[in-house]
Design a protein around this motif. Sequence first.
Motif, PDB file in Angstrom:
ATOM      1  N   ASN A 150     -31.673 -76.302-161.710  1.00 50.76           N
ATOM      2  CA  ASN A 150     -31.073 -77.624-161.849  1.00 50.76           C
ATOM      3  C   ASN A 150     -30.213 -77.886-160.613  1.00 50.76           C
ATOM      4  O   ASN A 150     -29.156 -77.264-160.448  1.00 50.76           O
ATOM      5  CB  ASN A 150     -30.220 -77.727-163.122  1.00 50.76           C
ATOM      6  N   PRO A 151     -30.645 -78.799-159.729  1.00 52.56           N
ATOM      7  CA  PRO A 151     -29.884 -79.042-158.505  1.00 52.56           C
ATOM      8  C   PRO A 151     -28.456 -79.541-158.750  1.00 52.56           C
ATOM      9  O   PRO A 151     -27.586 -79.351-157.904  1.00 52.56           O
ATOM     10  CB  PRO A 151     -30.714 -80.084-157.758  1.00 52.56           C
ATOM     11  N   GLN A 152     -28.184 -80.131-159.908  1.00 55.08           N
ATOM     12  CA  GLN A 152     -26.856 -80.676-160.175  1.00 55.08           C
ATOM     13  C   GLN A 152     -25.829 -79.610-160.544  1.00 55.08           C
ATOM     14  O   GLN A 152     -24.630 -79.857-160.442  1.00 55.08           O
ATOM     15  CB  GLN A 152     -26.940 -81.746-161.261  1.00 55.08           C
ATOM     16  N   ILE A 153     -26.300 -78.437-160.973  1.00 54.31           N
ATOM     17  CA  ILE A 153     -25.358 -77.374-161.330  1.00 54.31           C
ATOM     18  C   ILE A 153     -25.675 -76.073-160.573  1.00 54.31           C
ATOM     19  O   ILE A 153     -25.323 -74.976-161.016  1.00 54.31           O
ATOM     20  CB  ILE A 153     -25.299 -77.134-162.855  1.00 54.31           C
TER      21      ILE A 153
ATOM     22  N   ASP B  20     -33.939 -74.954-156.717  1.00 52.99           N
ATOM     23  CA  ASP B  20     -35.376 -75.156-156.877  1.00 52.99           C
ATOM     24  C   ASP B  20     -36.070 -73.802-156.943  1.00 52.99           C
ATOM     25  O   ASP B  20     -35.457 -72.759-156.704  1.00 52.99           O
ATOM     26  CB  ASP B  20     -35.946 -76.017-155.748  1.00 52.99           C
ATOM     27  N   LEU B  21     -37.330 -73.807-157.256  1.00 56.06           N
ATOM     28  CA  LEU B  21     -38.087 -72.567-157.418  1.00 56.06           C
ATOM     29  C   LEU B  21     -38.155 -71.753-156.133  1.00 56.06           C
ATOM     30  O   LEU B  21     -38.174 -70.527-156.170  1.00 56.06           O
ATOM     31  CB  LEU B  21     -39.512 -72.864-157.894  1.00 56.06           C
TER      32      LEU B  21
ATOM     33  N   ALA C   6     -42.746 -81.044-160.237  1.00 52.58           N
ATOM     34  CA  ALA C   6     -42.379 -79.708-160.715  1.00 52.58           C
ATOM     35  C   ALA C   6     -43.595 -78.784-160.726  1.00 52.58           C
ATOM     36  O   ALA C   6     -43.492 -77.609-160.366  1.00 52.58           O
ATOM     37  CB  ALA C   6     -41.761 -79.804-162.109  1.00 52.58           C
ATOM     38  N   VAL C   7     -44.744 -79.314-161.110  1.00 53.86           N
ATOM     39  CA  VAL C   7     -45.977 -78.522-161.099  1.00 53.86           C
ATOM     40  C   VAL C   7     -46.337 -78.128-159.666  1.00 53.86           C
ATOM     41  O   VAL C   7     -46.686 -76.978-159.397  1.00 53.86           O
ATOM     42  CB  VAL C   7     -47.131 -79.280-161.789  1.00 53.86           C
ATOM     43  N   ASP C   8     -46.219 -79.069-158.735  1.00 51.58           N
ATOM     44  CA  ASP C   8     -46.509 -78.757-157.331  1.00 51.58           C
ATOM     45  C   ASP C   8     -45.570 -77.670-156.811  1.00 51.58           C
ATOM     46  O   ASP C   8     -45.982 -76.780-156.063  1.00 51.58           O
ATOM     47  CB  ASP C   8     -46.401 -80.015-156.474  1.00 51.58           C
ATOM     48  N   GLU C   9     -44.316 -77.723-157.220  1.00 50.96           N
ATOM     49  CA  GLU C   9     -43.339 -76.708-156.829  1.00 50.96           C
ATOM     50  C   GLU C   9     -43.721 -75.349-157.420  1.00 50.96           C
ATOM     51  O   GLU C   9     -43.606 -74.308-156.754  1.00 50.96           O
ATOM     52  CB  GLU C   9     -41.947 -77.138-157.324  1.00 50.96           C
TER      53      GLU C   9
END
Length: 142
Positions: free
Chosen positions: A50-53, A66-67, A89-92
């Motif tokens: 979660n980029p926000q936390i 991120d992954l 998210a799938v692409d990541e």
Amino acid sequence: MPLTTDAEIKTLLEDVRTIALIGASDRPDRPSYRVMQTLQEHGYRVIPINPQITGEHLHGEFVFRDLGQIGDPIDLVDIFRNSAAAGDAVDEAIAAGAKAVWLQLGVINEDAAARAEAAGLKVVMDRCPAIEIPRLGVARIA
């Protein structure tokens, strides 16, 4: 084709050890908060994304942006995003070398599922692992 039979889903859940959870929340009223906790109780290592936390800890795990930041192998990416955002998210997950993607209840993205399958990932859509584990009697050894 996404995994749909009980046997396929049970086998996936029994083989998985490490789960990255995209959309993890630090708010106890959010489903992703409870699902992460439930998966941990069933013996999975769950890495919150979660980029926000980013940089905080959630259920004892460091929260990543991120992954790509994780650096450890990922068996399954559990995606708590809306259907439109699930494609990114799938692409990541594909780029991170995950073995499978799981789109949560109500999250359906056929194009993203096709990309994941073409890249060799197993796909589950519109289900929740925290519901499927007890329903299917998944036996996990931590």
